[in-house]
Motif scaffolding. Structure first.
Motif, PDB file in Angstrom:
ATOM      1  N   GLU A   1       0.861  -1.101   0.293  1.00  0.00           N
ATOM      2  CA  GLU A   1       0.141  -0.088   0.002  1.00  0.00           C
ATOM      3  C   GLU A   1       0.996   1.321  -0.096  1.00  0.00           C
ATOM      4  OE1 GLU A   1      -2.038   0.925   3.464  1.00  0.00           O
ATOM      5  OE2 GLU A   1      -0.745  -0.343   5.021  1.00  0.00           O
ATOM      6  N   PHE A   2       2.428   1.569   0.210  1.00  0.00           N
ATOM      7  CA  PHE A   2       2.753   2.233   0.150  1.00  0.00           C
ATOM      8  C   PHE A   2       3.662   2.322  -0.851  1.00  0.00           C
ATOM      9  CE2 PHE A   2       1.212   2.896   4.093  1.00  0.00           C
ATOM     10  CZ  PHE A   2       0.600   3.971   4.766  1.00  0.00           C
ATOM     11  N   ASP A   3       4.046   1.640  -1.693  1.00  0.00           N
ATOM     12  CA  ASP A   3       5.201   0.995  -3.035  1.00  0.00           C
ATOM     13  C   ASP A   3       5.512   2.328  -4.014  1.00  0.00           C
ATOM     14  OD1 ASP A   3       6.571  -0.286  -4.852  1.00  0.00           O
ATOM     15  OD2 ASP A   3       5.413  -1.915  -4.634  1.00  0.00           O
ATOM     16  N   PRO A   4       6.153   3.338  -3.916  1.00  0.00           N
ATOM     17  CA  PRO A   4       6.605   3.971  -4.132  1.00  0.00           C
ATOM     18  C   PRO A   4       6.651   4.204  -5.852  1.00  0.00           C
ATOM     19  CG  PRO A   4       8.782   3.410  -3.225  1.00  0.00           C
ATOM     20  CD  PRO A   4       7.926   2.676  -2.454  1.00  0.00           C
ATOM     21  N   SER A   5       6.226   2.826  -5.960  1.00  0.00           N
ATOM     22  CA  SER A   5       6.411   2.372  -8.145  1.00  0.00           C
ATOM     23  C   SER A   5       5.040   2.256  -8.330  1.00  0.00           C
ATOM     24  CB  SER A   5       7.196   1.367  -7.963  1.00  0.00           C
ATOM     25  OG  SER A   5       6.455   0.021  -7.342  1.00  0.00           O
ATOM     26  N   ASN A   6       4.187   2.407  -6.989  1.00  0.00           N
ATOM     27  CA  ASN A   6       2.683   1.804  -7.750  1.00  0.00           C
ATOM     28  C   ASN A   6       2.423   2.766  -8.073  1.00  0.00           C
ATOM     29  OD1 ASN A   6       0.036   1.821  -6.588  1.00  0.00           O
ATOM     30  ND2 ASN A   6       0.065  -0.847  -7.358  1.00  0.00           N
ATOM     31  N   GLU A   7       1.797   3.110  -9.628  1.00  0.00           N
ATOM     32  CA  GLU A   7       1.154   4.395  -9.844  1.00  0.00           C
ATOM     33  C   GLU A   7      -0.586   4.894  -8.799  1.00  0.00           C
ATOM     34  OE1 GLU A   7       2.129   6.465 -12.201  1.00  0.00           O
ATOM     35  OE2 GLU A   7       3.315   4.528 -11.970  1.00  0.00           O
ATOM     36  N   ALA A   8      -1.176   3.888  -8.306  1.00  0.00           N
ATOM     37  CA  ALA A   8      -2.224   4.677  -7.349  1.00  0.00           C
ATOM     38  C   ALA A   8      -1.944   5.400  -6.174  1.00  0.00           C
ATOM     39  CB  ALA A   8      -3.553   3.117  -7.094  1.00  0.00           C
ATOM     40  N   ASN A   9      -0.735   4.519  -5.429  1.00  0.00           N
ATOM     41  CA  ASN A   9       0.128   4.885  -4.511  1.00  0.00           C
ATOM     42  C   ASN A   9       0.404   6.198  -4.673  1.00  0.00           C
ATOM     43  OD1 ASN A   9      -0.639   2.795  -2.758  1.00  0.00           O
ATOM     44  ND2 ASN A   9       1.780   2.203  -3.511  1.00  0.00           N
TER      45      ASN A   9
END
Length: 399
Positions: free
Chosen positions: A331-339
């Motif tokens: 939920e905090f992954d910086p590579s995730n676009e939603a995050n």
């Protein structure tokens, strides 16, 4: 910067907004400086003059410092001549003139430059202290680049004689205890502050250098910090300016860690003094709050600080890093676009809050943490998380 638990967030009322017609932050008259700036919006140039291995590991390894914990340790490992050559190459390349162009292009108007007391080499005990030599010309070069671009400069005494915190590479030495808090160490810091004050006022490269911070993040529970060091540091800087014939409207702004840091209230000895600013560091990563997306946003949206007396306040360090226990969670992954959308909102919420005061300086500009841009303003902009125009914060915060 400091990797440990912060003091409780202050619940005092927000600081009054600084206006350019007030004496306030930008201090002395500065040639070529754009007086339309009403808030400090800046970045720290961390690991330029005091390298912190955790954030510049590739550089540290390339220099030959290996598993050394601090600059002091690396100089001992490489020997003075070898270390001087390695650090010279680092100063030549880690922050370039192009970085200053990019800082300007990203809508920022300020750099905070963490330095060690050993920048003024006469303060160093050569028989027992092992620290890199020859950095001052590179500081001159850096502030000259800033002046040419109307970028304001804060010089920050980040590493004090004897270390003001134990086991912290940001002091330049991974010292087992903080031995700064006594008169003979204070005297060395005064020498640093006076030499730098004279240089700022007499070297044209420092035309947009208007603030000097007397000490970064001191250890708590040292009474003489306020009564002796802060009081005398202020006097020594002003004495130096008086000796140079500097009028009050051209004096430096002198900055102190705010009472919220927990090491005492500078105003106890500085009340009524002119040209003062305060520094507050807001790392929610270590704050005593619920560590969730909702909590980070709500805390930043409602954040207020200053006791009403210690103004103006600059948030001199902050980041987009979350609690260590959850920073690698999906939920905090910086590579995730939603995050990235969430991090953008959290950046904006912090900006709008810190501009209730005098402004902010992000930690840091450049890091070597792979795809994790949460500590790097440059990388966060390049990743499309932080907008190039900080004015967008108000519309993005959702507060």
């Amino acid at each position: 910067m400091r990797l440990s638990l912060l003091s409780l967030l202050s619940l005092a009322t927000a600081a009054l907004a600084w206006l350019p017609q007030d004496r306030g932050l930008f201090g002395r008259y500065i040639k070529r400086f754009n007086s339309s700036y009403t808030k400090i919006r800046g970045v720290n140039l961390g690991s330029l003059f005091i390298i912190e291995p955790w954030m510049a590991s590739q550089e540290w390894t390339a220099m030959g410092c290996g598993d050394s914990k601090s600059e002091f340790d690396c100089v001992m490992k490489l020997g003075q001549d070898g270390a001087n050559a390695a650090f010279k190459k680092h100063w030549e390349t880690y922050i370039t003139e192009q970085d200053l162009d990019t800082i300007k292009a990203y809508g920022l108007n300020t750099i905070r430059v963490p330095v060690g007391y050993w920048m003024v080499e006469e303060t160093v005990y050569r028989d027992s202290e092992h620290l890199p030599q020859g950095a001052l010309p590179y500081l001159d070069r850096l502030v000259g680049w800033a002046a040419a671009r109307n970028i304001y400069v804060i010089i920050d005494l980040h590493g004090a004689p004897g270390a003001q915190e134990p086991n912290q590479p940001f002091t330049g030495q991974f010292a087992p205890e903080a031995t700064f808090f006594n008169t003979y160490q204070y005297n060395r810091a005064y020498t640093f502050l006076q030499v730098m004050t004279q240089r700022i006022h007499t070297n044209p490269a420092y035309d947009t250098t208007g603030m000097i911070e007397v000490l970064n993040e001191p250890q708590r529970n040292h009474g003489s910090l306020i009564s002796e060091f802060y009081a005398t540091a202020y006097s020594k800087i002003r004495e130096t300016e008086s000796g140079l014939g500097i009028s009050q409207d051209q004096q430096l702004t002198i900055q102190f860690m705010d009472a919220a840091w927990g090491a005492g209230n500078p105003n106890d000895v500085l009340s009524g003094k002119s040209g003062i600013a305060y520094d507050d560091h807001r790392y929610l990563k270590w704050a005593p709050i619920v560590h969730s997306k909702t909590s980070y946003i709500s805390t930043s949206c409602s954040d207020s600080f200053s006791n009403g007396e210690n103004v103006p306040v600059i948030v001199g360090e902050w980041s987009l890093s979350v609690d260590t226990a959850i920073e690698k969670n999906p939920e905090f992954d910086p590579s995730n676009e939603a995050n990235k959308v969430w991090y953008r909102q959290w950046w904006a919420a912090q900006v709008q809050s810190y501009e209730k005061g005098a402004g902010w300086v992000f930690w840091s500009w450049n890091t070597q943490l792979g795809g994790d841009w949460r500590w790097s303003y440059k990388a966060a902009v390049d990743a499309g998380v932080v907008p190039m125009n900080p004015d967008e914060a108000r519309g993005l915060a959702g507060c």
